[in-house]
Design a protein around this motif. Sequence first.
Motif, PDB file in Angstrom:
ATOM      1  N   ALA A   1      11.359   9.680 -49.829  1.00  0.00           N
ATOM      2  CA  ALA A   1      10.359  10.522 -49.176  1.00  0.00           C
ATOM      3  C   ALA A   1       9.554   9.735 -48.134  1.00  0.00           C
ATOM      4  N   HIS A   2       9.460   8.425 -48.317  1.00  0.00           N
ATOM      5  CA  HIS A   2       8.653   7.606 -47.405  1.00  0.00           C
ATOM      6  C   HIS A   2       9.445   7.058 -46.215  1.00  0.00           C
ATOM      7  N   HIS A   3      10.764   7.167 -46.263  1.00  0.00           N
ATOM      8  CA  HIS A   3      11.578   6.467 -45.258  1.00  0.00           C
ATOM      9  C   HIS A   3      11.276   6.898 -43.833  1.00  0.00           C
ATOM     10  N   ASP A   4      10.941   8.163 -43.645  1.00  0.00           N
ATOM     11  CA  ASP A   4      10.721   8.642 -42.279  1.00  0.00           C
ATOM     12  C   ASP A   4       9.248   8.736 -41.914  1.00  0.00           C
ATOM     13  N   ARG A   5       8.390   8.158 -42.764  1.00  0.00           N
ATOM     14  CA  ARG A   5       6.969   8.158 -42.421  1.00  0.00           C
ATOM     15  C   ARG A   5       6.621   6.911 -41.616  1.00  0.00           C
ATOM     16  N   LEU A   6       5.610   7.047 -40.755  1.00  0.00           N
ATOM     17  CA  LEU A   6       5.211   5.913 -39.919  1.00  0.00           C
ATOM     18  C   LEU A   6       4.590   4.811 -40.781  1.00  0.00           C
ATOM     19  N   ILE A   7       4.836   3.568 -40.384  1.00  0.00           N
ATOM     20  CA  ILE A   7       4.291   2.425 -41.115  1.00  0.00           C
ATOM     21  C   ILE A   7       2.766   2.480 -41.125  1.00  0.00           C
ATOM     22  N   ALA A   8       2.194   3.032 -40.039  1.00  0.00           N
ATOM     23  CA  ALA A   8       0.732   3.117 -39.937  1.00  0.00           C
ATOM     24  C   ALA A   8       0.121   3.790 -41.160  1.00  0.00           C
ATOM     25  N   ALA A   9       0.892   4.688 -41.815  1.00  0.00           N
ATOM     26  CA  ALA A   9       0.363   5.408 -42.980  1.00  0.00           C
ATOM     27  C   ALA A   9       0.679   4.695 -44.291  1.00  0.00           C
ATOM     28  N   PHE A  10       1.296   3.514 -44.214  1.00  0.00           N
ATOM     29  CA  PHE A  10       1.735   2.818 -45.428  1.00  0.00           C
ATOM     30  C   PHE A  10       0.624   1.963 -46.029  1.00  0.00           C
ATOM     31  N   SER A  11       0.659   1.796 -47.359  1.00  0.00           N
ATOM     32  CA  SER A  11      -0.216   0.825 -48.009  1.00  0.00           C
ATOM     33  C   SER A  11       0.378  -0.572 -47.787  1.00  0.00           C
ATOM     34  N   SER A  12      -0.422  -1.627 -48.062  1.00  0.00           N
ATOM     35  CA  SER A  12       0.070  -2.970 -47.773  1.00  0.00           C
ATOM     36  C   SER A  12       1.250  -3.336 -48.674  1.00  0.00           C
ATOM     37  N   GLY A  13       1.282  -2.796 -49.890  1.00  0.00           N
ATOM     38  CA  GLY A  13       2.417  -3.064 -50.762  1.00  0.00           C
ATOM     39  C   GLY A  13       3.695  -2.437 -50.237  1.00  0.00           C
ATOM     40  N   MET A  14       3.571  -1.209 -49.689  1.00  0.00           N
ATOM     41  CA  MET A  14       4.754  -0.554 -49.120  1.00  0.00           C
ATOM     42  C   MET A  14       5.241  -1.310 -47.886  1.00  0.00           C
ATOM     43  N   ARG A  15       4.297  -1.788 -47.078  1.00  0.00           N
ATOM     44  CA  ARG A  15       4.681  -2.591 -45.909  1.00  0.00           C
ATOM     45  C   ARG A  15       5.470  -3.822 -46.323  1.00  0.00           C
ATOM     46  N   GLN A  16       4.981  -4.464 -47.401  1.00  0.00           N
ATOM     47  CA  GLN A  16       5.628  -5.675 -47.868  1.00  0.00           C
ATOM     48  C   GLN A  16       7.096  -5.391 -48.220  1.00  0.00           C
ATOM     49  N   ARG A  17       7.351  -4.211 -48.799  1.00  0.00           N
ATOM     50  CA  ARG A  17       8.730  -3.866 -49.155  1.00  0.00           C
ATOM     51  C   ARG A  17       9.581  -3.677 -47.910  1.00  0.00           C
ATOM     52  N   VAL A  18       8.992  -3.090 -46.860  1.00  0.00           N
ATOM     53  CA  VAL A  18       9.729  -2.929 -45.602  1.00  0.00           C
ATOM     54  C   VAL A  18      10.030  -4.301 -44.995  1.00  0.00           C
ATOM     55  N   LYS A  19       9.040  -5.210 -45.080  1.00  0.00           N
ATOM     56  CA  LYS A  19       9.243  -6.570 -44.559  1.00  0.00           C
ATOM     57  C   LYS A  19      10.402  -7.262 -45.269  1.00  0.00           C
ATOM     58  N   LEU A  20      10.447  -7.108 -46.592  1.00  0.00           N
ATOM     59  CA  LEU A  20      11.507  -7.763 -47.353  1.00  0.00           C
ATOM     60  C   LEU A  20      12.868  -7.164 -46.998  1.00  0.00           C
ATOM     61  N   ALA A  21      12.894  -5.834 -46.778  1.00  0.00           N
ATOM     62  CA  ALA A  21      14.143  -5.191 -46.364  1.00  0.00           C
ATOM     63  C   ALA A  21      14.572  -5.724 -45.005  1.00  0.00           C
ATOM     64  N   GLN A  22      13.597  -5.872 -44.083  1.00  0.00           N
ATOM     65  CA  GLN A  22      13.877  -6.403 -42.755  1.00  0.00           C
ATOM     66  C   GLN A  22      14.471  -7.808 -42.844  1.00  0.00           C
ATOM     67  N   ALA A  23      13.964  -8.614 -43.787  1.00  0.00           N
ATOM     68  CA  ALA A  23      14.408 -10.003 -43.892  1.00  0.00           C
ATOM     69  C   ALA A  23      15.817 -10.115 -44.451  1.00  0.00           C
ATOM     70  N   THR A  24      16.264  -9.116 -45.223  1.00  0.00           N
ATOM     71  CA  THR A  24      17.540  -9.276 -45.916  1.00  0.00           C
ATOM     72  C   THR A  24      18.625  -8.317 -45.454  1.00  0.00           C
ATOM     73  N   LEU A  25      18.290  -7.389 -44.540  1.00  0.00           N
ATOM     74  CA  LEU A  25      19.253  -6.336 -44.208  1.00  0.00           C
ATOM     75  C   LEU A  25      20.530  -6.861 -43.573  1.00  0.00           C
ATOM     76  N   HIS A  26      20.482  -8.042 -42.941  1.00  0.00           N
ATOM     77  CA  HIS A  26      21.671  -8.566 -42.281  1.00  0.00           C
ATOM     78  C   HIS A  26      22.366  -9.621 -43.131  1.00  0.00           C
ATOM     79  N   LEU A  27      22.022  -9.694 -44.414  1.00  0.00           N
ATOM     80  CA  LEU A  27      22.632 -10.642 -45.333  1.00  0.00           C
ATOM     81  C   LEU A  27      22.579 -12.057 -44.766  1.00  0.00           C
ATOM     82  N   PRO A  28      21.379 -12.602 -44.628  1.00  0.00           N
ATOM     83  CA  PRO A  28      21.231 -13.897 -43.963  1.00  0.00           C
ATOM     84  C   PRO A  28      21.803 -15.029 -44.804  1.00  0.00           C
TER      85      PRO A  28
END
Lengths: 230, 228, 220
Positions: free
Chosen positions: C139-166
């Motif tokens: 339900a949150h995937h298409d919501r703007l980050i501006a509306a996210f709590s800091s914990g939700m942002r942190q999860r997006v950051k972690l996804a960003q860091a690992t999405l390309h299988l570094p």
Amino acid sequence: MMRRSSLLAESLAIVCKELASELRQRVALSAIGLFAITTLIAVAYQIGPYSLAENDRPFLLSALLWIILFFASMAGLARVFVKEEDAHTAKTLRLAARPHAVLLGKLVFNLLLLLALEVVVVPLYCGLMGLRIEGVLGLVLVMLAGGATLSISATFVAALIARASGSNTLFPILALPLLLPLLVAAIAGTRAAVGSPELGAVLPALRAISSLGGVTMVTALLLFPVVWRD
Amino acid sequence: MTKDALKAVLPWVLGLWLAGVTVAGLLWAPAAAGFHGDSFRIVFFHVPQAWVAVLAFCVNLVASIRYLRTRAPLDDARAAAAARLGMLFAILATVTGSIFAKLEWGMFWNWDPRETSIVILLLIYAAYFALRQAVVDEERRASLAAAFAIFAFVTMPFLIFVIPRVYSSLHPNLVEATQGAVRFKMDPGMRLVLFSALAGFTGLFAWLYSFEVRLARVLAARHSREEA
Amino acid sequence: MGVVIREVIVLNAGVVTVRFDGVTKRFGRQRVLAGVGGEVRPGHLLVVAGPNGSGKSTLLNILAGLLRPSYGEVRYLDGDVPLPRDDWYPRLGMAAPDMAPYEELSALANLRLFARLRGCYNGDGPLGTLLEELGLAAAHHDRLIAAFSSGMRQRVKLAQATLHLPEVLLLDEPSANLDADGHLRLGTLVERLKPTTAIAVATNDPREIAWGDAKIELAG
């Protein structure tokens, strides 16, 4: 996993991202647009179509037009890089994208912004100041080439100052001496287009502007990785 | 003579040379035709100062390119030293130039192409130092400053070559090109003093520059001693 | 989650080791790091600990190649061959407090952008799965980050860091703002990536220090 995207695809992804954020926030657009409209109204109110001697008109009006465009662009073109540093998104972008894709993406976005500004401001200016253009095609070419060269230097300087403190005051200080040759040539070209329907009249200015654009583009491509990554 | 002894003697030779040039320029050089009174004598100082300002810009370019290749802090110090001296000489050239302009043309400033060029050069130097001051991290400061210096150097020729064709120049032309050969329009005595002054000011720049580089070296050595 | 991560093991045949020696960093007159050395390699997780201001983030930035050390050097070794600096970033994933996602884009649009830039975009499916695995409901995937709590942002950051299988993963305070559930999911992710990924974690959280096979304790 190794990279499988092309430079073009990456640049395009950045242009799309810039357009999406700009459409949502409209910060750069409104900064540039409002600045241009405000100065335009001030100039038109103070000078208007009748207060200049007929002989001085082509030169003074061309110079004023470019001064409006130049300072309006100083109000908004730095944002492409400054906002990345301010919003702490620069680092992620730095890791994910090739430097040249970042430069090209931001450059194209700034160029679009500048062309949008010209499309609105130039006809409005000509109308308000009663400026008759003899060589419309010449003027269009000068505006296109001038806009492109202006956005190359401005985008490069934006990348530089975004990494320094007090970047918003630094932008015009660094950009002005680099853009003066362009300004001189663009004013000369505009004056030529105002006075003559011949395309040949704007050619010397067009040559100067595009060679300056070419040289600064090559230099910017060479130096940008250093500026962006260090 | 050993290298050290030579190094000790050179500044004295330079001092005597510049003193000689000053005396010759102010007292000995024959009056040039076409100038008001003795106003032309400022040329012996103004032209070398402008020359050194441009020379320093080139030294700054070379040091900046070297820095981006070697990443040696000393090369950054070289670039900064050249820019500092360049700015100093650009200011001197601007001041002497406008004194001459006042005497000769009645106005301190005319936006003559060469006057415009030196002002742009001054603006570039000022922007260079504004940028350096605004970056805290030393490595980043060095590379950003080098990038700006190179970019600025590339746009400079457009000013020098594009603007003079747009406006006509008031500036006295000391050199005239005729049929491919360069001919000097000056009296042999005047020419001798001017070239001696050019050599003297170049030497002065080299001496001040080496002084600055030595200072940077000492500071760097002290830093690394502190690290150890 | 399991499916995605098993893919990592198959894809990441290359083994990248990050080795650093005598790394010193000065900001003006102030010295932040003094002669730090160590190694990060797959299966050998490095924890960087130390009080606030001891230079944990600075060290991670230097390891990433985002900051040049005043002295010392960092090398990325593919086997024994050092990789040029241009080849570091494509192999690198990083999450840090000063790496925010774009506020004006949605969570999914952020990941889509970075997947496109890294040349590993295969539709939104895998990205959505990754977000869900990090505990961000669809339900949150298409919501703007501006509306996210800091914990939700942190999860997006972690996804960003690992999405390309570094091949190299640098995590600076990875559990900042995460709740117990988020921390658990992060632990699972790190554990599964560890055998094939060189991971360094800067943290003072005892639970994360326990992940480490080696530890650098920076002095304040």
